[in-house]
Design a protein around this motif. Structure first.
Motif, mmCIF file in Angstrom:
data_model
loop_
_atom_site.group_PDB
_atom_site.id
_atom_site.type_symbol
_atom_site.label_atom_id
_atom_site.label_comp_id
_atom_site.label_asym_id
_atom_site.label_seq_id
_atom_site.Cartn_x
_atom_site.Cartn_y
_atom_site.Cartn_z
ATOM 1 N N GLN A 52 0.641 -1.530 0.447
ATOM 2 C CA GLN A 52 0.009 0.012 0.321
ATOM 3 C C GLN A 52 0.614 1.319 -0.272
ATOM 4 O O GLN A 52 0.439 2.525 -0.069
ATOM 5 N N CYS A 100 -10.434 -0.040 3.837
ATOM 6 C CA CYS A 100 -9.434 -0.213 3.745
ATOM 7 C C CYS A 100 -8.445 1.424 3.473
ATOM 8 O O CYS A 100 -9.323 1.687 3.309
ATOM 9 N N LEU A 101 -7.334 1.478 3.742
ATOM 10 C CA LEU A 101 -7.070 3.053 3.822
ATOM 11 C C LEU A 101 -6.798 3.214 2.492
ATOM 12 O O LEU A 101 -5.845 3.616 1.929
ATOM 13 N N HIS A 142 -7.455 -9.715 5.188
ATOM 14 C CA HIS A 142 -7.289 -8.645 4.546
ATOM 15 C C HIS A 142 -6.224 -8.413 4.354
ATOM 16 O O HIS A 142 -5.926 -8.029 3.055
ATOM 17 N N HIS A 146 -3.833 -8.556 0.692
ATOM 18 C CA HIS A 146 -2.981 -6.991 -0.376
ATOM 19 C C HIS A 146 -1.667 -8.028 -0.681
ATOM 20 O O HIS A 146 -1.522 -6.911 -1.986
ATOM 21 N N GLU A 182 -8.521 -0.377 6.627
ATOM 22 C CA GLU A 182 -6.908 -1.970 6.743
ATOM 23 C C GLU A 182 -6.302 -1.652 5.913
ATOM 24 O O GLU A 182 -6.209 -1.715 5.015
HETATM 25 NI NI NI Z 1 -6.603 -2.460 3.282
#
Ligand code: NI
Length: 182
Positions: A52, A100-101, A142, A146, A182
């Protein structure tokens, strides 16, 4: 040691598969984890995967202290988990609202295994081995998604249960409880 920009859904990097970490206890790994921690805390998140912030390594962090904004969230110990492997402990799945961020401002209803075993390594290469359930199990599933380029909207069975937080709240879908992203 700084807050990094969080990639958002649509950025192709989030669709890539992250590579296993091969060397532990290195300055690069420490810097990555420090950046991830600063970024997650700045966003008030419950978890973050390295991908991320654009780093294609199998590193996730997560943790939830008691937070008055999320009074119902069960605390999860802050954990750095590297090269994780998840095994469901049984077939039971539960639905809950997830955020989710990388998908800011939204929540969706996602089914996850209620109870899982996970293993992996800490930043020094020591084994981590846990059986967990509930929100702890959810956040690990979660974050590990990713690492394989999967975002939670793909896990939503009914896309009518996906939307902007304010709208879902006005609709009474999760009135007084929103879990952190998350
Ligand atoms: Ni996420």
């Amino acid at each position: 040691m700084s807050v990094q920009p969080v990639l958002r859904m649509g950025n192709p990097v989030l669709r890539r598969v992250a590579a296993p970490v091969e060397r532990f206890d290195t300055p690069e790994l420490k810097r990555l984890i420090s950046d991830m921690t600063d970024t997650m805390n700045a966003c008030d998140g419950a978890g973050l995967a390295a991908i991320q912030i654009g780093v294609l390594q199998r590193v996730v962090i997560f943790g939830v202290e008691h937070n008055p904004r999320y009074p119902d969230a069960v605390p999860v110990p802050f954990t750095v988990l590297i090269n994780p492997v998840i095994t469901p402990l049984d077939e039971e799945q539960v639905e809950d609202w997830e955020g989710c961020l990388s998908v800011p401002g939204m929540r969706g209803l996602v089914a996850r295994y209620r109870r899982i075993h996970y293993r992996g390594f800490d930043p020094s290469g020591n084994a981590i081995d846990r059986d967990v359930e509930g929100f702890h199990a959810r956040v690990v599933q979660h974050e590990c998604d990713h690492l394989d380029g999967i975002l939670y909207p793909e896990r939503i069975a009914d896309l009518r249960k996906f939307g902007f937080i304010e709208e879902l709240q006005q609709a009474g879908l999760f009135a007084d409880r929103i879990l952190p992203a998350e």
